[in-house]
Motif scaffolding. Structure first.
Motif, mmCIF file in Angstrom:
data_model
loop_
_atom_site.group_PDB
_atom_site.id
_atom_site.type_symbol
_atom_site.label_atom_id
_atom_site.label_comp_id
_atom_site.label_asym_id
_atom_site.label_seq_id
_atom_site.Cartn_x
_atom_site.Cartn_y
_atom_site.Cartn_z
ATOM 1 N N MET A 1 -2.780 -10.029 -27.552
ATOM 2 C CA MET A 1 -2.408 -8.847 -26.819
ATOM 3 C C MET A 1 -3.485 -8.523 -25.782
ATOM 4 O O MET A 1 -3.161 -8.170 -24.665
ATOM 5 C CB MET A 1 -2.196 -7.701 -27.801
ATOM 6 C CG MET A 1 -1.645 -6.454 -27.180
ATOM 7 S SD MET A 1 -0.108 -6.581 -26.255
ATOM 8 C CE MET A 1 1.095 -6.847 -27.491
ATOM 9 N N ALA A 2 -4.741 -8.622 -26.148
ATOM 10 C CA ALA A 2 -5.816 -8.312 -25.210
ATOM 11 C C ALA A 2 -5.786 -9.264 -24.019
ATOM 12 O O ALA A 2 -5.933 -8.839 -22.870
ATOM 13 C CB ALA A 2 -7.158 -8.388 -25.911
ATOM 14 N N GLN A 3 -5.568 -10.525 -24.282
ATOM 15 C CA GLN A 3 -5.507 -11.508 -23.209
ATOM 16 C C GLN A 3 -4.313 -11.229 -22.295
ATOM 17 O O GLN A 3 -4.417 -11.300 -21.078
ATOM 18 C CB GLN A 3 -5.369 -12.901 -23.819
ATOM 19 C CG GLN A 3 -6.292 -13.896 -23.233
ATOM 20 C CD GLN A 3 -6.176 -15.213 -23.984
ATOM 21 O OE1 GLN A 3 -5.227 -15.459 -24.721
ATOM 22 N NE2 GLN A 3 -7.158 -16.063 -23.789
ATOM 23 N N LEU A 4 -3.202 -10.874 -22.887
ATOM 24 C CA LEU A 4 -1.983 -10.588 -22.134
ATOM 25 C C LEU A 4 -2.168 -9.401 -21.188
ATOM 26 O O LEU A 4 -1.695 -9.419 -20.057
ATOM 27 C CB LEU A 4 -0.839 -10.311 -23.110
ATOM 28 C CG LEU A 4 0.524 -10.008 -22.523
ATOM 29 C CD1 LEU A 4 1.085 -11.237 -21.825
ATOM 30 C CD2 LEU A 4 1.481 -9.578 -23.620
ATOM 31 N N THR A 5 -2.893 -8.384 -21.637
ATOM 32 C CA THR A 5 -3.093 -7.184 -20.815
ATOM 33 C C THR A 5 -4.358 -7.244 -19.967
ATOM 34 O O THR A 5 -4.588 -6.346 -19.170
ATOM 35 C CB THR A 5 -3.153 -5.933 -21.703
ATOM 36 O OG1 THR A 5 -4.225 -6.072 -22.643
ATOM 37 C CG2 THR A 5 -1.846 -5.703 -22.439
ATOM 38 N N GLY A 6 -5.172 -8.283 -20.169
ATOM 39 C CA GLY A 6 -6.396 -8.410 -19.387
ATOM 40 C C GLY A 6 -7.486 -7.449 -19.823
ATOM 41 O O GLY A 6 -8.355 -7.091 -19.035
ATOM 42 N N LYS A 7 -7.446 -7.033 -21.082
ATOM 43 C CA LYS A 7 -8.436 -6.083 -21.602
ATOM 44 C C LYS A 7 -9.370 -6.784 -22.571
ATOM 45 O O LYS A 7 -9.114 -7.892 -23.024
ATOM 46 C CB LYS A 7 -7.736 -4.922 -22.334
ATOM 47 C CG LYS A 7 -6.766 -4.151 -21.480
ATOM 48 C CD LYS A 7 -7.487 -3.360 -20.431
ATOM 49 C CE LYS A 7 -6.506 -2.547 -19.605
ATOM 50 N NZ LYS A 7 -7.110 -1.846 -18.525
ATOM 51 N N GLU A 8 -10.451 -6.077 -22.921
ATOM 52 C CA GLU A 8 -11.439 -6.608 -23.859
ATOM 53 C C GLU A 8 -10.869 -6.743 -25.264
ATOM 54 O O GLU A 8 -11.130 -7.694 -25.978
ATOM 55 C CB GLU A 8 -12.620 -5.643 -23.899
ATOM 56 C CG GLU A 8 -13.951 -6.308 -23.959
ATOM 57 C CD GLU A 8 -15.049 -5.279 -23.841
ATOM 58 O OE1 GLU A 8 -15.523 -4.839 -24.910
ATOM 59 O OE2 GLU A 8 -15.414 -4.931 -22.717
ATOM 60 N N VAL A 13 0.878 -1.512 -32.002
ATOM 61 C CA VAL A 13 1.459 -0.742 -33.098
ATOM 62 C C VAL A 13 2.949 -0.612 -32.849
ATOM 63 O O VAL A 13 3.416 -0.642 -31.713
ATOM 64 C CB VAL A 13 0.804 0.645 -33.261
ATOM 65 C CG1 VAL A 13 -0.642 0.513 -33.699
ATOM 66 C CG2 VAL A 13 0.869 1.440 -31.983
ATOM 67 N N SER A 14 3.696 -0.451 -33.918
ATOM 68 C CA SER A 14 5.153 -0.523 -33.829
ATOM 69 C C SER A 14 5.845 0.786 -33.469
ATOM 70 O O SER A 14 7.050 0.783 -33.254
ATOM 71 C CB SER A 14 5.711 -1.045 -35.158
ATOM 72 O OG SER A 14 5.311 -0.180 -36.200
ATOM 73 N N SER A 15 5.117 1.887 -33.415
ATOM 74 C CA SER A 15 5.794 3.146 -33.077
ATOM 75 C C SER A 15 4.872 4.068 -32.292
ATOM 76 O O SER A 15 3.645 3.974 -32.368
ATOM 77 C CB SER A 15 6.266 3.854 -34.347
ATOM 78 O OG SER A 15 5.169 4.406 -35.035
ATOM 79 N N GLY A 16 5.487 4.983 -31.560
ATOM 80 C CA GLY A 16 4.728 5.967 -30.813
ATOM 81 C C GLY A 16 3.994 6.932 -31.720
ATOM 82 O O GLY A 16 2.896 7.387 -31.415
ATOM 83 N N ASN A 20 0.027 7.651 -31.647
ATOM 84 C CA ASN A 20 -0.536 9.003 -31.518
ATOM 85 C C ASN A 20 -1.554 9.272 -32.618
ATOM 86 O O ASN A 20 -2.622 9.822 -32.376
ATOM 87 C CB ASN A 20 0.560 10.064 -31.583
ATOM 88 C CG ASN A 20 1.353 10.163 -30.317
ATOM 89 O OD1 ASN A 20 0.902 9.778 -29.254
ATOM 90 N ND2 ASN A 20 2.565 10.680 -30.429
ATOM 91 N N GLN A 21 -1.203 8.911 -33.839
ATOM 92 C CA GLN A 21 -2.115 9.111 -34.968
ATOM 93 C C GLN A 21 -3.429 8.369 -34.741
ATOM 94 O O GLN A 21 -4.506 8.931 -34.933
ATOM 95 C CB GLN A 21 -1.466 8.619 -36.270
ATOM 96 C CG GLN A 21 -0.272 9.405 -36.708
ATOM 97 C CD GLN A 21 -0.662 10.655 -37.455
ATOM 98 O OE1 GLN A 21 -1.695 10.699 -38.093
ATOM 99 N NE2 GLN A 21 0.158 11.667 -37.358
ATOM 100 N N LEU A 22 -3.343 7.120 -34.344
ATOM 101 C CA LEU A 22 -4.549 6.322 -34.127
ATOM 102 C C LEU A 22 -5.387 6.879 -32.986
ATOM 103 O O LEU A 22 -6.616 6.954 -33.085
ATOM 104 C CB LEU A 22 -4.175 4.866 -33.824
ATOM 105 C CG LEU A 22 -3.612 4.083 -34.997
ATOM 106 C CD1 LEU A 22 -3.079 2.745 -34.522
ATOM 107 C CD2 LEU A 22 -4.661 3.891 -36.070
ATOM 108 N N ALA A 23 -4.746 7.283 -31.908
ATOM 109 C CA ALA A 23 -5.479 7.807 -30.759
ATOM 110 C C ALA A 23 -6.237 9.080 -31.118
ATOM 111 O O ALA A 23 -7.396 9.250 -30.751
ATOM 112 C CB ALA A 23 -4.510 8.080 -29.614
#
Length: 64
Positions: A1-8, A13-16, A20-23
């Motif tokens: 996923m990180a490579q796909l988005t170009g992020k570190e 996660v499977s739901s919004g 939200n909880q993780l954020a």
């Protein structure tokens, strides 16, 4: 996923609701846990489950 988005690093996660909880929980470093939101915020209106048993969700209206 990180490579796909170009992020570190990335996490898929499977739901919004879970995202939200993780954020929010990443910002809760030590007690007392409090989240200050606007009365119209998404978290205040649409997140049906408590963020954490010890978290107080306060709106701007509650404080003023």
């Amino acid at each position: 996923m990180a490579q796909l988005t170009g992020k570190e690093g990335a996490l898929f996660v499977s739901s919004g609701t879970l995202s939200n909880q993780l954020a929010i929980r990443t910002h809760l470093h030590q007690p007392p846990f409090s989240v200050l939101t606007d009365v119209r915020s998404h978290i205040n209106e649409y997140v049906p489950v408590p963020l954490h048993p010890q978290v107080a969700v306060l709106t701007v209206r509650d404080i003023l």
